[in-house]
Design a protein around this motif. Structure first.
Motif, PDB file in Angstrom:
ATOM      1  N   LEU A 123       0.851  -1.200   0.000  1.00  0.00           N
ATOM      2  CA  LEU A 123       0.000   0.000   0.000  1.00  0.00           C
ATOM      3  C   LEU A 123       0.883   1.244   0.000  1.00  0.00           C
ATOM      4  N   GLU A 124       1.864   1.268   0.895  1.00  0.00           N
ATOM      5  CA  GLU A 124       2.706   2.477   1.002  1.00  0.00           C
ATOM      6  C   GLU A 124       3.513   2.692  -0.275  1.00  0.00           C
ATOM      7  N   GLU A 125       4.028   1.593  -0.848  1.00  0.00           N
ATOM      8  CA  GLU A 125       4.783   1.689  -2.108  1.00  0.00           C
ATOM      9  C   GLU A 125       3.911   2.349  -3.187  1.00  0.00           C
ATOM     10  N   LEU A 126       2.686   1.891  -3.274  1.00  0.00           N
ATOM     11  CA  LEU A 126       1.787   2.370  -4.342  1.00  0.00           C
ATOM     12  C   LEU A 126       1.385   3.824  -4.111  1.00  0.00           C
ATOM     13  N   ILE A 127       1.245   4.206  -2.830  1.00  0.00           N
ATOM     14  CA  ILE A 127       0.935   5.610  -2.515  1.00  0.00           C
ATOM     15  C   ILE A 127       2.094   6.495  -2.980  1.00  0.00           C
ATOM     16  N   MET A 128       3.328   6.067  -2.634  1.00  0.00           N
ATOM     17  CA  MET A 128       4.518   6.855  -2.997  1.00  0.00           C
ATOM     18  C   MET A 128       4.636   6.959  -4.519  1.00  0.00           C
ATOM     19  N   GLU A 129       4.348   5.833  -5.171  1.00  0.00           N
ATOM     20  CA  GLU A 129       4.487   5.815  -6.645  1.00  0.00           C
ATOM     21  C   GLU A 129       3.519   6.800  -7.279  1.00  0.00           C
ATOM     22  N   GLU A 179      -1.611  -1.293  10.950  1.00  0.00           N
ATOM     23  CA  GLU A 179      -0.548  -0.872  10.018  1.00  0.00           C
ATOM     24  C   GLU A 179      -1.104   0.052   8.936  1.00  0.00           C
ATOM     25  N   ILE A 180      -2.309  -0.260   8.457  1.00  0.00           N
ATOM     26  CA  ILE A 180      -2.911   0.572   7.408  1.00  0.00           C
ATOM     27  C   ILE A 180      -3.236   1.957   7.964  1.00  0.00           C
ATOM     28  N   ALA A 181      -3.720   2.004   9.213  1.00  0.00           N
ATOM     29  CA  ALA A 181      -4.032   3.302   9.842  1.00  0.00           C
ATOM     30  C   ALA A 181      -2.768   4.134  10.020  1.00  0.00           C
ATOM     31  N   ASP A 182      -1.649   3.485  10.352  1.00  0.00           N
ATOM     32  CA  ASP A 182      -0.375   4.229  10.487  1.00  0.00           C
ATOM     33  C   ASP A 182      -0.005   4.886   9.157  1.00  0.00           C
ATOM     34  N   ARG A 199       0.381   8.833   8.325  1.00  0.00           N
ATOM     35  CA  ARG A 199       1.633   9.395   7.767  1.00  0.00           C
ATOM     36  C   ARG A 199       1.345  10.219   6.515  1.00  0.00           C
ATOM     37  N   HIS A 200       0.442   9.720   5.679  1.00  0.00           N
ATOM     38  CA  HIS A 200       0.208  10.386   4.390  1.00  0.00           C
ATOM     39  C   HIS A 200      -1.052  11.235   4.396  1.00  0.00           C
ATOM     40  N   LYS A 201      -1.664  11.382   5.569  1.00  0.00           N
ATOM     41  CA  LYS A 201      -2.877  12.186   5.706  1.00  0.00           C
ATOM     42  C   LYS A 201      -3.981  11.760   4.728  1.00  0.00           C
ATOM     43  N   LEU A 202      -4.246  10.467   4.749  1.00  0.00           N
ATOM     44  CA  LEU A 202      -5.302   9.922   3.878  1.00  0.00           C
ATOM     45  C   LEU A 202      -6.500   9.522   4.731  1.00  0.00           C
ATOM     46  N   TRP A 203      -7.688   9.594   4.144  1.00  0.00           N
ATOM     47  CA  TRP A 203      -8.921   9.142   4.812  1.00  0.00           C
ATOM     48  C   TRP A 203      -8.893   7.620   4.899  1.00  0.00           C
TER      49      TRP A 203
END
Ligand SMILES: O=C(O)c1cc(=O)cc(C(=O)O)o1
Length: 502
Positions: free
Chosen positions: A232-238, A266-269, A273-277
């Motif tokens: 999830l985090e990889e895809l957000i950064m991409e 982990e998903i909530a963290d 971090r990325h200020k996502l809903w």
């Protein structure tokens, strides 16, 4: 049938058309209730069929669905009611395991009868005072079970619309002027994220709300069907690197096919971090919030969500439909959707208009889906619901044990996290084959045939489907209070009786 004096009467002879028509009205309605009671009796009769299957063209010949020019007699209407139920699938039958919503809770059904008789709209307190207050009480109780104090909620016509309301509120929160200015208020490509096991309604939000499904990123899941947080985090950064605007993550608490729970903490963290809903689609798993034994670790951290979908018409057994959407922040729903139509949501009413709920959603007219849940909750108590949840989980665990006792006949695909038991049935001819891709293809091919035999025999209904990792497999759902260990044993014996020679 109706008494001789009433059997030729028509709708014009009963209330309200005939002011003297109460006796005929009462007799007609009591006859309808008798027909419903017969259906209820046969629904709970294990020797009665779950369904009397006919192909659509044959079914049309068995039914008289013609729309008449002149009205029919009340007697004919009673025959119509009986025929309709004769060919209806008994979703409350102890051998109906086919959907996430199984069962026929009779208190909830009584609630639905009252709801129909009250026949009111839920948009204003003015015409639904009791039901509006009930909504407040029930929805607040559900928010407390999620772990919130305050917030806001509403009932929606199904989980798909509940998920859509979460999406709309999330976008409104991040871009409040979108409501007036539209796309120009955003100035970039919005992107949402969900697991590849999520309910398809999450993806349809992207289509309906103009993101385009290309911008609903499907995050890979592990072999238990859970979203992989690092992916999830990889895809957000991409996406950020491409100048896109990530704004929404959906985590699923109880996926539709295998009943998996995404790792919320982990998903909530990552969302923090990325200020996502963070939206949690607990349409299916939400009922387990009522169980102190099973809520954790499946939904640990659910209170960190910004919104939660939870369908009482699934595990809790409320009658269809009953879907709720909850928001941690109060006031968001109304500011997102309010159109302040003056003919309905006047602000100069004699009572406090905050109780008018219609302007919170894009629906306007809204069906009363709360009374049948409130009445059920009054009957069971929260502890009764907890017992119900624990019982469903206990029966699923029993089924897993029984399957493991018959490795020659059944192959358990994975250890379930909730009441979705996923397996292959092994007909005689494959029992000595190694469990290779070749055998799996055979097992997938027999699912529709064995399902067809179940439906033609009318004795059992168990769902099957493929997923992204394997061909067809059976998915058994125990969400009906009617099911006992005897019915699980019946299911396993009946599938073998019907399918051993496949
Ligand atoms: O409310 C239900 O029973 C339901 C809703 C779904 O989206 C999917 C299913 C299902 O796959 O059984 O059931």
């Amino acid at each position: 049938s109706l008494s001789r004096e009433h059997c030729n009467l028509k709708y014009s002879d009963i209330l309200p058309h005939n002011a003297e028509g109460y006796p005929a009205t009462r007799e007609f309605l009591m006859k309808v209730v008798d027909i419903l009671l017969d259906f209820i009796k046969s629904t709970s009769d294990r020797n009665a069929k779950v369904l009397d299957f006919h192909h659509p063209s044959d079914m049309m010949r068995l039914l008289d669905l013609e729309i008449p020019d002149t009205g029919l007699t009340l007697q004919q209407l009673l025959i119509d009611c009986s025929t309709t139920l004769k060919y209806q699938v008994k979703t409350g039958h102890p051998h109906f395991f086919n959907q996430l919503s199984c069962g026929l809770d009779l208190i909830s059904m009584a609630g639905e009868w009252l709801t129909a008789t009250a026949n009111t709209n839920m948009f204003t307190y003015e015409i639904a005072p009791v039901f509006i207050l009930m909504e407040h009480v029930v929805l607040q109780k559900m928010r407390e079970l999620i772990g919130w104090s305050g917030g806001d909620s509403i009932l929606a016509p199904g989980g798909s619309i509940s998920n859509l309301y979460a999406f709309l509120a999330a976008r409104h929160k991040m871009f409040p002027t979108y409501k007036e200015r539209g796309l120009s208020a955003i100035g970039g490509q919005l992107v949402m994220f969900t697991s590849d096991q999520c309910h398809y309604s999450v993806k349809s939000c992207a289509a309906v709300c103009g993101l385009g499904t290309d911008n609903c990123v499907m995050v890979p899941s592990d072999d238990r069907g859970r979203m992989i947080p690092s992916k999830l985090e990889e895809l957000i950064m991409e996406r950020k690197a491409r100048g896109h605007i990530p704004f929404f993550v959906n985590a699923t608490a109880g996926t539709t096919v295998i009943g998996a729970f995404d790792p919320i903490p982990e998903i909530a963290d990552i969302c923090q971090r990325h200020k996502l809903w963070l939206h949690i689609d607990a349409a299916w798993g939400g009922g387990l919030l009522l169980s102190r034994r099973y809520r954790h670790p499946r939904m640990t951290g659910i209170e960190r969500a910004d919104s939660v979908t939870w369908n009482p018409h699934k595990l809790m057994g409320a009658l269809l439909q009953c879907s709720t959407i909850h928001f941690k922040e109060d006031g968001l729903l109304i500011s997102c959707n309010q159109m302040s139509a003056e003919y309905l949501f006047m602000t100069d009413k004699l009572y406090d208009v905050k109780y008018d709920t219609g302007d919170k959603v894009i629906q306007c007219g809204r069906h009363n889906d709360v009374f049948k849940l409130w009445l059920q909750w009054r009957a069971k108590g929260t502890e009764g619901f907890e017992k119900h949840m624990d019982r469903l989980m206990e029966l699923s665990e029993y089924m897993v044990r029984r399957i493991k006792q018959m490795p020659d006949k059944y192959y358990l695909i994975l250890e379930p996290e909730m009441v979705n038991v996923c397996f292959w049935y092994l007909p005689t001819r494959v029992r000595n084959m190694p469990h290779t891709a070749e055998r799996i293809k055979i097992l997938g091919d027999i699912c529709p045939i064995l399902k067809g035999r179940m439906m033609q025999a009318g004795t059992l209904m168990v769902g099957y489907q493929p997923d992204d990792r394997r061909p067809n497999f059976f998915r058994n759902i125990i969400s009906s209070a009617a099911v006992t260990e005897v019915d699980v044993d019946f299911l396993l014996a009946e599938m073998d009786r019907l399918g051993h020679d496949l």
